[in-house]
Enzyme design. Structure first.
Site, PDB file in Angstrom:
ATOM      1  CD  GLU A 161      36.669  54.981  76.867  1.00  0.00           C
ATOM      2  OE1 GLU A 161      37.288  55.911  76.322  1.00  0.00           O
ATOM      3  OE2 GLU A 161      35.455  55.040  77.125  1.00  0.00           O
ATOM      4  CG  ASP A 194      32.787  50.782  80.381  1.00  0.00           C
ATOM      5  OD1 ASP A 194      33.287  51.232  81.430  1.00  0.00           O
ATOM      6  OD2 ASP A 194      32.792  51.413  79.302  1.00  0.00           O
TER       7      ASP A 194
END
Length: 741
Positions: free
Chosen positions: A87, A255
């Protein structure tokens, strides 16, 4: 030797400081000194400078890797602040993309991707044996269980047959056998000691079911060489095997890849608009490759048939749910010719990125080299958009997700369970301590991507989805007269959606309630980004700017910056009471009876241990004494945190406002409005002199004016329309300003 001695001295100083400071921690928030009228571009550049300043400690000094946070004592998804995640790498790319947009300097995008490629994407030496992977026998089956106490899980070599992996050969034909995805977790300073010296090393934590919180994990190396743990390293804590071999294994969090590709899309678009597309061309090519490999996240864990509700091996694409699952994982032997790969049966709405899917499916610069990549992404991004609609509650918030493997064991769904293309609704996919969709942040993160999709495509099929979500979230934001704010923090879900038939029903039986509010700065930035992007999209596609969404975005940015400005010049900082930190001392970490081993520093791993017992190095941390003394008093310690993603999310939101609404400026929140519409030259009057000044500004004569006072129709821009309104006002054809028609 010198480096080790230096570290020892620093630790000694840090321990001394922790003794001297008994209550809250350092570098707390103060009111920002920024003046009214500062452009959002300048605000972005100021925050960017603080993030990139080596003295502020957001990046490791040797590798340039972004830490999870400046502070080291922090427990959330990572269990140490100088551990980092995929991330964080994706946020680094996004930060540099926005910097290039606003300055024309694109070197940072290439640097950010290089750091990612050098460190968090395993290279060929770190995933040996992938050429031996057999997609017709991708992995050996093991049940998932709800609680760590049911582990290790037995590998079922003979009793369960798994499906085949339909995407691997397609990728090998285009790129070769090695996966081009990020592993999700890295110990940047080698704090745990699984690596060498202070060199960043791959680690992992979560392995044991939905009830395994961070507090219940046992950190272990991704490259298992039996140096630490027990005789079999850490392997037999998680799986029950016939025999154990040295091996490597990695897990992605899609993600992060999606965000990185999303950022490179904007870098490419903006650079081309500046005539500098070649500056990012090499990164675009790598992002396209990453997008192709991200298709691994579209498949069931053991490639079982979607919707079968049992262990039915799939062939071809019968195992494709086409959503972004929670992960894909791959591994293999060290010094041996074998490898495995799994998908994931569980999909969370928060991990979806239909914008990235659309980019990979439709944008020629990001076209997959594989034969089926474009086709798969076309199906995927459309399926993801349906997923959001299926999960939208009656109020507007987006519910959790779906699974193809009930309880992680492919059990029959309970009677009456709502389904989506054969997958069962679950309110909190993957994790239950706390529930994975309790956190409001997923709402902002994920819907921001949908806003970008709408901005770039104008796809009317998502208009109702995003409008309903915006209305809901706007109703839950609290702006106070003193300039502070609060946004949703925790959500409570009840009921379930209607079974999906292709059309949103309104989901009258699915509900969300906000149970607590807070000031999470990263979420505030992401929410501001989503609202500003939505506002820009309404102007582009609907012919009328949603000024309320635009202005709320600005309010969130202004208030986050003003109220949480770091007193030591390190960006923004939160001050948090962490009641959960009692789990340092109280949370037992399950270890099976009879199992014993050691961590690299000698900490014993054995039944009955607590979280701190296998992380005793925390006792040397500057924050430790604050946490421990608060625990003894029965209080929640109050600590200050500078999270990398918080800083970047807020900075990018500033950049988004600067990009789409360049005439808007920062306003100190909580101060009475002194705006006099039409007073372009700030002389306290509105007359023909202002009309002359505004005309010169519109003609780009280099004149400086008060753009807030000049935006007479409140569309976020100052142009000839405003000049026409001002002239009509001076001629008394209009009675009041601002004027909207």
């Amino acid at each position: 030797m010198v480096k080790s001695r230096k570290i020892s001295i620093l630790l000694a100083v840090a321990m001394l400081v922790s003794i001297m400071i008994p209550t809250t921690a350092f570098a707390g928030p103060t009111k920002a000194p920024t003046k009214d009228g500062t452009s959002y571009k300048d605000l972005f550049l100021e925050l960017y400078g603080k993030i990139k300043d080596p003295k502020n400690g957001y990046f490791s000094p040797d590798e340039g890797i972004p830490y999870h946070s400046i502070e080291t004592l922090i427990v959330e998804a990572p269990d140490y602040g100088h551990v980092t995640t995929s991330e964080a790498f994706s946020y680094y790319v996004w930060l540099e993309a926005m910097y290039g947009n606003l300055t024309g300097n694109w070197s940072g995008v290439e640097t950010a991707w290089k750091v990612m490629e050098d460190w968090i994407i395993p290279d060929s030496t770190e995933q040996p044996g992938m050429s031996s992977y057999n997609p017709n026998s991708p992995a050996t089956y093991a049940d998932e269980y709800e609680d760590p106490s049911y582990y290790p899980s037995e590998l079922k070599f003979d009793t369960v047959r798994v499906g085949s992996d339909p995407v691997h050969n397609d990728l090998v034909s285009a790129y070769g056998p090695n996966m081009y995805l990020m592993h999700w977790l890295m110990d940047v300073d080698n704090w745990y000691g699984f690596g060498t010296g202070t060199r960043a090393t791959f680690i992992n934590t979560f392995q044991r079911g939905e009830q395994e919180s961070t507090w219940e994990t046992i950190p272990h190396p991704s490259i298992e060489e039996f140096k630490y743990g027990g005789p079999n390293g850490f392997l037999d804590l998680f799986t029950k095997d016939r025999s154990y071999a040295k091996q490597w294994r990695y897990t992605n969090a899609p993600d992060a890849e999606g965000r990185a590709i999303q950022a490179v899309y904007w870098a490419n678009k903006w650079a081309k608009e500046q005539g500098k597309g070649s500056a990012v061309a090499s990164v675009v090519s790598k992002a396209a490759k990453m997008g192709d490999f991200l298709r691994n996240d579209m498949f069931d864990k053991y490639f079982m048939k979607i919707g079968a509700q049992d262990k039915t091996p799939a062939t071809g694409y019968d195992s494709a749910h086409y959503l972004m699952a929670w992960y894909t994982a791959w591994g293999g032997g060290i010094g041996a010719s074998w490898a495995w790969k799994i998908g994931c049966s569980h999909a969370h709405f928060g991990y979806q990125n239909p914008f990235q899917g659309w980019v990979s499916a439709t944008q020629s610069d990001f076209a997959p080299k594989s034969s089926n990549g474009k086709r798969d992404w076309t199906t995927s991004y459309k399926r993801q958009l349906e997923f959001y609609q299926w999960l939208q509650s009656a109020e507007g918030g987006i519910a959790g997700g779906a699974t193809n493997s009930w309880n992680g064991r492919y059990e029959k769904y309970p009677a009456g369970t709502s389904t989506f293309y054969g997958m069962a609704y679950v309110p909190h996919p993957v994790y239950a301590d706390p529930g994975s969709n309790q956190w409001f942040g997923f709402q902002a993160w994920s819907m921001q991507r949908v806003m970008e999709y709408y901005l770039e495509t104008g796809d009317s099929s998502v208009k109702n989805l995003i409008k309903k979500w915006v209305d809901w979230v706007m109703s839950e934001i609290k702006l106070y007269d003193d300039g502070t704010f609060a946004i949703p923090s925790d959500l409570e879900w009840s009921g379930q959606p209607d079974t999906w038939t292709g059309t949103y029903t309104g989901n009258p039986n699915l509900h969300v309630r906000v149970t607590s509010y807070g000031t999470d700065l990263g979420v505030a930035g992401s929410l501001a980004n989503a609202l500003a992007t939505y506002a820009a999209a309404t102007e582009r596609w609907e012919g009328k700017l949603d000024t309320k969404a635009r202005d709320m975005a600005a309010e969130l940015v202004n208030r986050a910056w003003y109220n949480f400005y770091c007193s030591e010049g390190k960006g923004v900082v939160t001050e948090e009471a962490r009641a959960d930190y009692k789990r340092f001392f109280e949370q037992e970490v399950y270890v099976p009876a009879g199992w014993s081993g050691t961590m690299p520093n000698g900490d014993k791993i054995q039944p009955g241990i607590k979280f701190i017992d296998i992380r005793t190095k925390y006792r040397q941390d500057p924050y430790y004494d604050i946490v421990y003394q608060a625990y003894l008093r029965g209080e929640a310690p109050v600590l200050n945190y500078h999270r990398f993603w918080h800083e970047v999310d807020l900075a990018v939101a500033m950049g988004v406002l600067a990009t789409y609404f360049p005439d808007m400026t920062y306003k100190v929140p909580g101060t009475p409005s002194t705006k006099l519409y039409g007073d372009v030259n700030d002389d306290g009057k509105v007359n023909s002199t202002d009309a002359v000044a505004l005309k010169r500004y519109v003609l780009r004569s280099g004149i400086s004016i008060n753009t807030d006072n000049a935006d007479l129709n409140e569309d976020g821009r100052v142009n000839s329309t405003d000049l026409g309104i001002l002239k009509r006002y001076i001629l008394k054809e209009i009675d009041t300003l601002p004027y909207k028609n």
